[in-house]
Write a protein that holds these residues in place. Structure first.
Motif, PDB file in Angstrom:
ATOM      1  N   ASP A 107       0.905  -1.313  -0.178  1.00 36.23           N
ATOM      2  CA  ASP A 107       0.020   0.083  -0.004  1.00 36.23           C
ATOM      3  C   ASP A 107       1.046   1.125  -0.133  1.00 36.23           C
ATOM      4  O   ASP A 107       1.858   1.115   0.756  1.00 36.23           O
ATOM      5  N   ASP A 108       0.403   2.276  -0.703  1.00 40.78           N
ATOM      6  CA  ASP A 108       1.232   3.609  -0.765  1.00 40.78           C
ATOM      7  C   ASP A 108       1.050   4.405   0.465  1.00 40.78           C
ATOM      8  O   ASP A 108       1.620   5.487   0.830  1.00 40.78           O
ATOM      9  N   LYS A 149       1.558   4.622   4.084  1.00 37.57           N
ATOM     10  CA  LYS A 149       2.874   3.962   4.693  1.00 37.57           C
ATOM     11  C   LYS A 149       2.324   4.107   6.321  1.00 37.57           C
ATOM     12  O   LYS A 149       2.595   2.967   6.953  1.00 37.57           O
ATOM     13  N   VAL A 154       0.261   0.863   6.332  1.00 38.11           N
ATOM     14  CA  VAL A 154       0.869  -0.448   6.318  1.00 38.11           C
ATOM     15  C   VAL A 154       1.632  -0.719   7.659  1.00 38.11           C
ATOM     16  O   VAL A 154       1.499  -1.603   8.203  1.00 38.11           O
ATOM     17  N   THR A 165       6.809  -5.582   3.440  1.00 38.82           N
ATOM     18  CA  THR A 165       5.955  -4.559   2.985  1.00 38.82           C
ATOM     19  C   THR A 165       6.526  -4.044   1.819  1.00 38.82           C
ATOM     20  O   THR A 165       7.819  -4.166   1.336  1.00 38.82           O
ATOM     21  N   HIS A 184       5.527  -0.410  -1.245  1.00 36.57           N
ATOM     22  CA  HIS A 184       4.653   0.396  -1.208  1.00 36.57           C
ATOM     23  C   HIS A 184       4.134   1.089  -2.727  1.00 36.57           C
ATOM     24  O   HIS A 184       3.567   1.948  -2.879  1.00 36.57           O
TER      25      HIS A 184
END
Length: 227
Positions: A9-10, A12, A15, A31, A33
């Motif tokens: 996921d972008d 943060k 995340v 992870t 991004h």
């Protein structure tokens, strides 16, 4: 053995939140991004499950799934910030196993992770083989053969087919099938079964527009043919 989960996921902060909850549950978390970074991490870490945002820079979730599915059949849970059903259906058609709409409760996401991993990693006892029509399904090896052709299915597609083949002629409602593949009934999600069935037909039927194996019982659900 500790399961590895890739969270992509972008956002943060999101995340970090998801990583915190999953780590508390005993999972190993890696992870990324954006989609390009996720392809690299997935190749290196070989995760057991991927939690994937759809809308990202560099490479979006759809493009990531197409590229990753060409190499691996890792279970995928989508994260989507929109409530557009078309977006969810497209994601499922590309090969996702489940989806969660933002904002979501972390505990719900953890429950979905457990359910998808359970389906993907807990085969049935040895010798548990289903044969219906000319479809052969082995729950131990997770292999499916249609006539003489082996078919590669996602965990959700495999469990749907196993449920339907277990009782040829029996009509399963969408909620029945949702309960089987997710372990809990989410009434707002039962239409996702239609997308999984569409994907399954495309893989096992000679003509998905005129299915022989998986029949639609209009207004109720689906059944596997008795033939």
């Amino acid at each position: 053995m500790t399961k590895t989960i890739l969270v992509v996921d972008d956002e943060k902060r999101l995340v970090s939140l998801v990583e915190s909850y999953l780590t508390q549950e005993g999972y190993r978390v890696v992870t990324a991004h954006d989609g390009k970074q996720a392809l690299f991490v997935a190749s290196r870490e070989k995760p057991d499950l991927i939690i994937l945002d759809l809308m990202m820079p560099e490479m979006d979730g759809y493009a990531f799934m197409r590229a990753h599915r060409a190499e691996k059949n890792t279970p995928i849970i989508l994260l989507t910030a929109r409530v557009d059903d078309d977006e969810k259906v497209i994601g499922l058609e590309v090969g996702a196993d489940d989806y969660v709409t933002k904002p979501f409760r972390p505990r719900e996401l953890v429950a979905r992770v457990r359910a998808v991993l359970r389906r993907a990693g807990n085969p049935e006892p040895v010798g548990n083989v289903l044969q219906a029509a000319d479809v052969h399904l082995d729950r131990e090896t997770r292999l499916v053969k249609v006539q003489e052709r082996f078919v590669d299915l996602t965990p959700s597609e495999f469990d749907l087919l196993a449920a339907l083949m277990s009782s040829p002629g029996r009509v399963f409602s969408r909620l029945d099938l949702l309960d089987i593949i997710q372990g809990v009934r989410y009434e707002g999600y039962e239409r996702t079964i239609d997308t999984h069935i569409k994907n399954l037909r495309a893989k096992i039927e000679q003509d998905a527009r005129d299915p022989h194996y998986i029949e639609t019982v209009y207004g109720i659900g689906y059944r596997f043919t008795r033939d």
